[in-house]
Structure formats: C-alpha cells, structure tokens
Scaffold this active site. Structure first.
Site, PDB file in Angstrom:
ATOM      1  N   GLY A 243       0.583  -1.365   0.068  1.00 24.06           N
ATOM      2  CA  GLY A 243       0.543   0.082  -0.116  1.00 24.06           C
ATOM      3  C   GLY A 243       0.768   1.263  -0.081  1.00 24.06           C
ATOM      4  O   GLY A 243       0.529   2.407  -0.603  1.00 24.06           O
ATOM      5  N   ASP A 244       2.262   1.689   1.082  1.00 30.56           N
ATOM      6  CA  ASP A 244       2.472   2.191   0.989  1.00 30.56           C
ATOM      7  C   ASP A 244       3.563   2.817  -0.580  1.00 30.56           C
ATOM      8  O   ASP A 244       3.692   3.543  -0.821  1.00 30.56           O
ATOM      9  CB  ASP A 244       4.215   2.388   1.262  1.00 30.56           C
ATOM     10  CG  ASP A 244       3.434   2.169   3.771  1.00 30.56           C
ATOM     11  OD1 ASP A 244       2.136   3.066   2.864  1.00 30.56           O
ATOM     12  OD2 ASP A 244       3.286   1.722   4.389  1.00 30.56           O
TER      13      ASP A 244
END
Length: 296
Positions: A243-244
């Site tokens: 996600g990052d």
C-alpha cells in the site's frame, strides 16, 4: 521529474521470528532477528524516490542511533532529509514478533508524535515548489491538518492515505485533494457506516482512489463514473509495504493523469510484494518499466 513532499512517520521495524508466541511470563529462544527501515511516511517517500520523483521528507526522529540510521537510509535513496527534525524522545519503532504466518506488533510512536505544525511551517518553501504533498496518519492529526492547509495555501494537491484509519474531520476531508484508503479505511475515515463503497466513491467524484488487494484499485472520474484498474498477477513473497508503494507511486506519477498514475501505482504495488521487506521490495523506475513492458 515530479516533486513530492511527504509529511509522515519514520520508524525502525524490529522483527523477531519464533516457533511460537511467548505466553505471559514465559521466555523463549527465537529463530532470528532483523531490523528494517519503516514507518508509512518513510516507506512512501522511498517508493516515490525510487520511481524517479524528487522527494522531500518532513518528519521527526529521536536523538538516538536509530534516528541517525533512518536519516542515512532515506538519504541513500535520494530523499531530502533537511526537514527531518530530531526530537527529545526515541525514534519510532515497531516491535514485530512473527510465528509461522501470524504476527504480533507493538508500535511505539516515539518522536513521530513530536512532529508539530511548526515543523511543517519551517518546510513551507519545499511545499511551495512541490507537485504533490502526501501524508498519512502515524503523526499527530493536527500536524496533518496543518500540512493540508499549507498545501491549499500554495495551491498544491494534498493526498491523504488515511492509515491507521481514524474518523476524519469535515475540514480535513474537504482540504484533501485525493483520499487513498483501502476498503476498510474508507469506511472508518469517511464515516460511511454500512454504505456501499461504490456509492461513496461516486459521491466524491475524482477524490478517492481505493486499493482493493488483488483486485487492484478503483476510482471515479470527474463525472463520478467508477473506473477499475485490475491487479497484476505476481507470485507474492511479502505483502508488507504494498500500500505504501502504491501511494508513493501515485504521487510520483500524478502529473501523467489519474488513469496512468493509478495504472503505474498498481503495478509498482504488485511488483513490491515479490520481494521481502517493506522498503526492500520497492521497485526502481527501471524495474517498473521492465515489468510493465512484460505485462503488456
């Protein structure tokens, strides 16, 4: 080259691997120990930098060995750390115990909670020249809100990855150009209750890009029409940091238009899970280009 300012957390992840989780009062021998640079802010900064963006980090580390190490790690990836201040507390850490496929995590925010609006003000010149300002929620909410106000003052897009998810104020929601939650974070951050996420995206046209695991990502165009960027098929090794990576890539490629940015961010997130570690799996621009060429 996009110019991205990241306002967020900087942690050292300390990972212990064991055959079983210790019970209260019990001491066990572990199988291994490792440290990895982390923190959602630092992760997203590294992701954007590896993909060719000019990245400036606004954060806070402690006056300890981890603090110096984290700043050096960011600098090695080309992240400008001049606005990473040194607080009185320890550098933020995540203590992670892993047994088989399960884990137990204790996060100590440390110096991350010392990041104040004044730290954002000192870096106003960087925000003035940014193409995108990107933040998360591992630093004080008041600091995130202030960053959004400064971005609005200079007419800069403000992206918010609402993780760890908390209910956002109406003011912060309105100041945010693009919200980048997963499905669960969307419900919490925007307080949508049992409403279907599709209707939430339609109600905020062009203002949400929602990740959905292997399915890829969903967003709406300016008319509120739902768009789907399918996921890429890969052999996953470690999903930490996917996600990052998506968020850093989205900021790095935003100048190419929303469809292109989401396509590239989705691919970068998929590629990141093929290697171990949050930052360890994040691809370079050359690796992403090669991956996209092979997938097309």
């Amino acid at each position: 080259m996009a110019r991205v300012v990241v306002v967020g957390s900087i942690n050292m992840d300390m990972v212990v691997r064991t055959a079983a989780f210790p019970r209260p009062g019990e001491t066990l021998f572990g199988k291994g120990f490792s440290t990895h640079p982390g923190g959602k802010g630092a992760n997203q900064a590294v992701a954007a930098a590896r993909l060719g963006a000019e990245v400036t980090m606004i954060g806070c580390v402690g006056d300890d060995a981890f603090g110096a190490q984290m700043k050096a790690t960011l600098a090695r990836d080309g992240v400008d750390t001049r606005w990473v201040s040194t607080g009185r507390g320890s550098t933020g850490i995540a203590s992670i115990t892993v047994s088989d496929s399960d884990n137990a995590i204790v996060i100590v925010p440390g110096a991350n909670h010392e990041l104040m609006p004044a730290d954002v003000d000192r870096a106003q010149e960087a925000i003035r020249h940014a193409d995108v300002v990107l933040a998360q929620l591992e630093v004080p909410l008041g600091t995130v809100l202030h960053a959004a106000k400064v971005a609005r003052h200079f007419g800069k897009p403000f992206f918010l990855n609402p993780a760890p998810a908390v209910a956002l104020t109406d003011e912060l929601i309105d100041l945010t150009t693009l919200h980048t939650p997963n499905e669960h974070e969307l419900a919490t951050a925007l307080q949508t209750g049992s409403a279907d996420w599709r209707s939430t995206l339609a109600s905020m046209p062009g203002r949400i890009a929602m990740t959905h695991g292997k399915e890829g990502a969903y967003y709406t165009n300016g008319a509120g029409e739902l768009q789907h960027q399918p996921g890429f098929s890969v052999d996953a090794v470690d999903t930490t940091g996917a996600g990052d990576t998506f968020n850093g890539a989205l900021a790095a490629f935003w100048h190419l238009g929303v469809a292109e940015a989401v396509w590239r961010a989705n691919a970068a997130g998929a590629l990141s899970v093929t290697r171990a570690g949050a930052q360890g799996g994040m691809p370079t621009l050359a690796e992403l280009e090669q991956f996209l060429e092979a997938a097309s």
